[in-house]
Scaffold this motif. Structure first.
Motif, PDB file in Angstrom:
ATOM      1  N   LEU A 189       0.846  -1.205   0.000  1.00  0.00           N
ATOM      2  CA  LEU A 189       0.000   0.000   0.000  1.00  0.00           C
ATOM      3  C   LEU A 189       0.877   1.250   0.000  1.00  0.00           C
ATOM      4  O   LEU A 189       1.896   1.304   0.686  1.00  0.00           O
ATOM      5  CB  LEU A 189      -0.898   0.018   1.239  1.00  0.00           C
ATOM      6  CG  LEU A 189      -1.858  -1.165   1.382  1.00  0.00           C
ATOM      7  CD1 LEU A 189      -2.593  -1.084   2.729  1.00  0.00           C
ATOM      8  CD2 LEU A 189      -2.868  -1.175   0.237  1.00  0.00           C
ATOM      9  N   MET A 190       0.409   2.249  -0.737  1.00  0.00           N
ATOM     10  CA  MET A 190       1.176   3.487  -0.812  1.00  0.00           C
ATOM     11  C   MET A 190       0.230   4.682  -0.709  1.00  0.00           C
ATOM     12  O   MET A 190      -0.821   4.677  -1.348  1.00  0.00           O
ATOM     13  CB  MET A 190       1.907   3.508  -2.152  1.00  0.00           C
ATOM     14  CG  MET A 190       3.042   4.457  -2.205  1.00  0.00           C
ATOM     15  SD  MET A 190       3.991   4.114  -3.705  1.00  0.00           S
ATOM     16  CE  MET A 190       3.907   5.693  -4.419  1.00  0.00           C
ATOM     17  N   GLU A 191       0.603   5.663   0.095  1.00  0.00           N
ATOM     18  CA  GLU A 191      -0.198   6.894   0.192  1.00  0.00           C
ATOM     19  C   GLU A 191      -0.101   7.647  -1.130  1.00  0.00           C
ATOM     20  O   GLU A 191       0.999   7.852  -1.658  1.00  0.00           O
ATOM     21  CB  GLU A 191       0.382   7.811   1.286  1.00  0.00           C
ATOM     22  CG  GLU A 191      -0.003   7.444   2.697  1.00  0.00           C
ATOM     23  CD  GLU A 191      -1.463   7.785   3.037  1.00  0.00           C
ATOM     24  OE1 GLU A 191      -2.172   8.403   2.199  1.00  0.00           O
ATOM     25  OE2 GLU A 191      -1.876   7.407   4.149  1.00  0.00           O
ATOM     26  N   VAL A 192      -1.265   8.052  -1.674  1.00  0.00           N
ATOM     27  CA  VAL A 192      -1.248   8.884  -2.887  1.00  0.00           C
ATOM     28  C   VAL A 192      -2.128  10.116  -2.637  1.00  0.00           C
ATOM     29  O   VAL A 192      -2.988  10.098  -1.739  1.00  0.00           O
ATOM     30  CB  VAL A 192      -1.778   8.101  -4.132  1.00  0.00           C
ATOM     31  CG1 VAL A 192      -0.896   6.914  -4.454  1.00  0.00           C
ATOM     32  CG2 VAL A 192      -3.229   7.675  -3.960  1.00  0.00           C
ATOM     33  N   PRO A 193      -1.940  11.191  -3.398  1.00  0.00           N
ATOM     34  CA  PRO A 193      -2.828  12.349  -3.244  1.00  0.00           C
ATOM     35  C   PRO A 193      -4.284  11.925  -3.515  1.00  0.00           C
ATOM     36  O   PRO A 193      -4.534  11.074  -4.377  1.00  0.00           O
ATOM     37  CB  PRO A 193      -2.337  13.321  -4.322  1.00  0.00           C
ATOM     38  CG  PRO A 193      -0.956  12.877  -4.651  1.00  0.00           C
ATOM     39  CD  PRO A 193      -0.902  11.403  -4.405  1.00  0.00           C
ATOM     40  N   ARG A 194      -5.236  12.529  -2.775  1.00  0.00           N
ATOM     41  CA  ARG A 194      -6.641  12.107  -2.890  1.00  0.00           C
ATOM     42  C   ARG A 194      -7.158  12.184  -4.328  1.00  0.00           C
ATOM     43  O   ARG A 194      -7.915  11.327  -4.764  1.00  0.00           O
ATOM     44  CB  ARG A 194      -7.529  12.942  -1.942  1.00  0.00           C
ATOM     45  CG  ARG A 194      -8.971  12.468  -1.907  1.00  0.00           C
ATOM     46  CD  ARG A 194      -9.741  12.967  -0.709  1.00  0.00           C
ATOM     47  NE  ARG A 194      -9.537  12.160   0.480  1.00  0.00           N
ATOM     48  CZ  ARG A 194     -10.213  11.041   0.770  1.00  0.00           C
ATOM     49  NH1 ARG A 194     -11.122  10.582  -0.055  1.00  0.00           N
ATOM     50  NH2 ARG A 194      -9.966  10.383   1.871  1.00  0.00           N
ATOM     51  N   ASP A 195      -6.700  13.171  -5.089  1.00  0.00           N
ATOM     52  CA  ASP A 195      -7.227  13.281  -6.461  1.00  0.00           C
ATOM     53  C   ASP A 195      -6.687  12.185  -7.392  1.00  0.00           C
ATOM     54  O   ASP A 195      -7.079  12.102  -8.548  1.00  0.00           O
ATOM     55  CB  ASP A 195      -6.970  14.685  -7.041  1.00  0.00           C
ATOM     56  CG  ASP A 195      -5.489  14.996  -7.163  1.00  0.00           C
ATOM     57  OD1 ASP A 195      -4.655  14.132  -6.825  1.00  0.00           O
ATOM     58  OD2 ASP A 195      -5.163  16.120  -7.608  1.00  0.00           O
ATOM     59  N   GLN A 196      -5.784  11.340  -6.876  1.00  0.00           N
ATOM     60  CA  GLN A 196      -5.281  10.236  -7.723  1.00  0.00           C
ATOM     61  C   GLN A 196      -5.793   8.865  -7.302  1.00  0.00           C
ATOM     62  O   GLN A 196      -5.536   7.876  -7.985  1.00  0.00           O
ATOM     63  CB  GLN A 196      -3.746  10.207  -7.676  1.00  0.00           C
ATOM     64  CG  GLN A 196      -3.135  11.314  -8.511  1.00  0.00           C
ATOM     65  CD  GLN A 196      -1.626  11.341  -8.390  1.00  0.00           C
ATOM     66  OE1 GLN A 196      -1.001  10.329  -8.093  1.00  0.00           O
ATOM     67  NE2 GLN A 196      -1.063  12.514  -8.600  1.00  0.00           N
ATOM     68  N   ILE A 197      -6.532   8.804  -6.183  1.00  0.00           N
ATOM     69  CA  ILE A 197      -6.923   7.486  -5.662  1.00  0.00           C
ATOM     70  C   ILE A 197      -7.865   6.764  -6.630  1.00  0.00           C
ATOM     71  O   ILE A 197      -7.902   5.530  -6.668  1.00  0.00           O
ATOM     72  CB  ILE A 197      -7.524   7.585  -4.222  1.00  0.00           C
ATOM     73  CG1 ILE A 197      -7.595   6.211  -3.562  1.00  0.00           C
ATOM     74  CG2 ILE A 197      -8.857   8.300  -4.195  1.00  0.00           C
ATOM     75  CD1 ILE A 197      -6.303   5.593  -3.168  1.00  0.00           C
ATOM     76  N   SER A 198      -8.573   7.532  -7.469  1.00  0.00           N
ATOM     77  CA  SER A 198      -9.504   6.904  -8.414  1.00  0.00           C
ATOM     78  C   SER A 198      -8.779   6.090  -9.491  1.00  0.00           C
ATOM     79  O   SER A 198      -9.418   5.402 -10.289  1.00  0.00           O
ATOM     80  CB  SER A 198     -10.379   7.970  -9.067  1.00  0.00           C
ATOM     81  OG  SER A 198      -9.553   8.896  -9.707  1.00  0.00           O
ATOM     82  N   LEU A 199      -7.452   6.168  -9.520  1.00  0.00           N
ATOM     83  CA  LEU A 199      -6.688   5.381 -10.499  1.00  0.00           C
ATOM     84  C   LEU A 199      -6.298   4.011  -9.950  1.00  0.00           C
ATOM     85  O   LEU A 199      -5.753   3.176 -10.668  1.00  0.00           O
ATOM     86  CB  LEU A 199      -5.388   6.119 -10.874  1.00  0.00           C
ATOM     87  CG  LEU A 199      -5.547   7.508 -11.471  1.00  0.00           C
ATOM     88  CD1 LEU A 199      -4.195   8.194 -11.592  1.00  0.00           C
ATOM     89  CD2 LEU A 199      -6.217   7.401 -12.840  1.00  0.00           C
TER      90      LEU A 199
END
Ligand code: UTP
Length: 297
Positions: free
Chosen positions: A158-168
């Motif tokens: 698991l990796m933290e990503v910016p919220r606007d990229q989680i849909s990917l």
């Protein structure tokens, strides 16, 4: 039971890279000068997994040829005395014991993993996707295997990503554990809208799976995109008791990872990795500003 087998799905249609992937698997596309699948095989071998099953699709020849000897090419390089290139060509010949199985119909990543069942049997196993390249300086697979050996069940990266990229990505809802780098996964959603995402923890393409996943996949119905989704099976495993092979944990990865799954991130990965190379980096670094700002340079 320890983990010795790795499964590398390479049977997807690779539609985002057409026409390059018309007759070549996406996993054969080079990142700088090496097919992405070779990075992934080297990573598996580095984590101690020397039995590798590649799930292939229509065009499996280039994959098989790449991990086999090319006697003609080796003889030509030998005759020229080009030992450096000979070494590069031979490097992929004997990396591991590599097996191939055809998926037949690309019905999704979950279906591709299910195709591995006869080879894997009742052992825990790793799955590595060529879409994610993990920097060898930040190995994560060995840690995931250690977590599986300690707790059983399945383990995600698991990796933290910016919220606007989680849909990917696949997204995990999780609880902390006694280990700072390990979480207990309570739920999973494939590519959620950023507003509905239960977290900003993205599932990266490395898995250590309990063989119970096969039974779950066999009854998993097509989900998002009409494909049999591995994420849907993992959600069910997260809810199953440990006595039935259930339980899903996540290792939090904070190292360097290069996304090669779509064209823009693939181009970025090539530039980032080339910049780090002694043979290409200095010239590329000097050239980039001249294209970005021709007036200023
Ligand atoms: P992707 O969805 O990224 O791959 O699957 P894709 O379908 O090849 O790519 P696009 O979206 O059409 O561009 C993730 C991984 O799962 C494999 C792919 O090869 C890739 O490594 N896969 C996917 C299979 O092996 N079989 C499938 O049916 C689907």
């Amino acid at each position: 039971m320890s983990v010795t087998k790795a499964v590398i799905p390479a049977a997807g249609l690779g539609t985002r890279f057409l026409p390059a992937t018309k007759a070549t698997p996406k996993e054969m596309l080079p990142v700088v000068d090496k097919p992405s699948i070779q990075y992934v095989v080297e990573e598996a071998v580095g984590a101690g997994l020397d039995d590798i099953l590649v799930i292939t699709g229509r065009s499996k020849r280039p994959l098989e040829d790449h991990f086999d000897r090319n006697v003609e090419l080796e003889a030509a390089l030998e005759a020229k005395g080009d030992h450096a290139r000979l070494e590069l060509v031979a490097a992929s010949n004997d990396l591991a014991s590599i097996h191939y199985v055809r998926q037949g119909n690309p019905l999704g990543l979950g279906h591709a993993v299910l195709t591995a069942e006869p080879h894997v049997g009742r052992e825990p196993f790793a799955v590595l996707l060529g879409d994610d390249l993990i920097d060898p300086r930040d190995p994560v697979l060995a840690r995931m295997i250690a977590v599986r050996e300690q707790y059983g069940g399945s383990v995600l990266c698991l990796m933290e990503v910016p919220r606007d990229q989680i849909s990917l990505y696949g997204c995990a809802a999780a609880q902390t554990t006694d280990h700072a780098d390990v979480v207990l996964v309570t739920d999973l959603v494939e590519k959620p809208d950023s507003a509905d995402a239960p977290s900003t923890l993205a599932v990266i393409g490395r898995y250590v799976l309990d063989p119970a996943v096969f039974g779950v996949l066999a009854r998993t119905q097509p989900g998002r995109g009409g494909e049999i989704q591995l994420t849907d099976a993992l959600r069910e495993l997260a809810r199953m008791p440990a006595s039935e092979g259930g339980g899903v944990r996540g290792v939090l990865f904070t190292g360097r990872r290069y996304d090669t799954g779509d064209r823009l991130s693939y181009l970025k990965a090539n530039i980032l990795l080339a910049l780090e190379r002694d043979d290409l980096g200095p010239d590329l670094r000097a050239w980039l500003p001249t294209v970005l700002d021709p007036e200023g340079s």
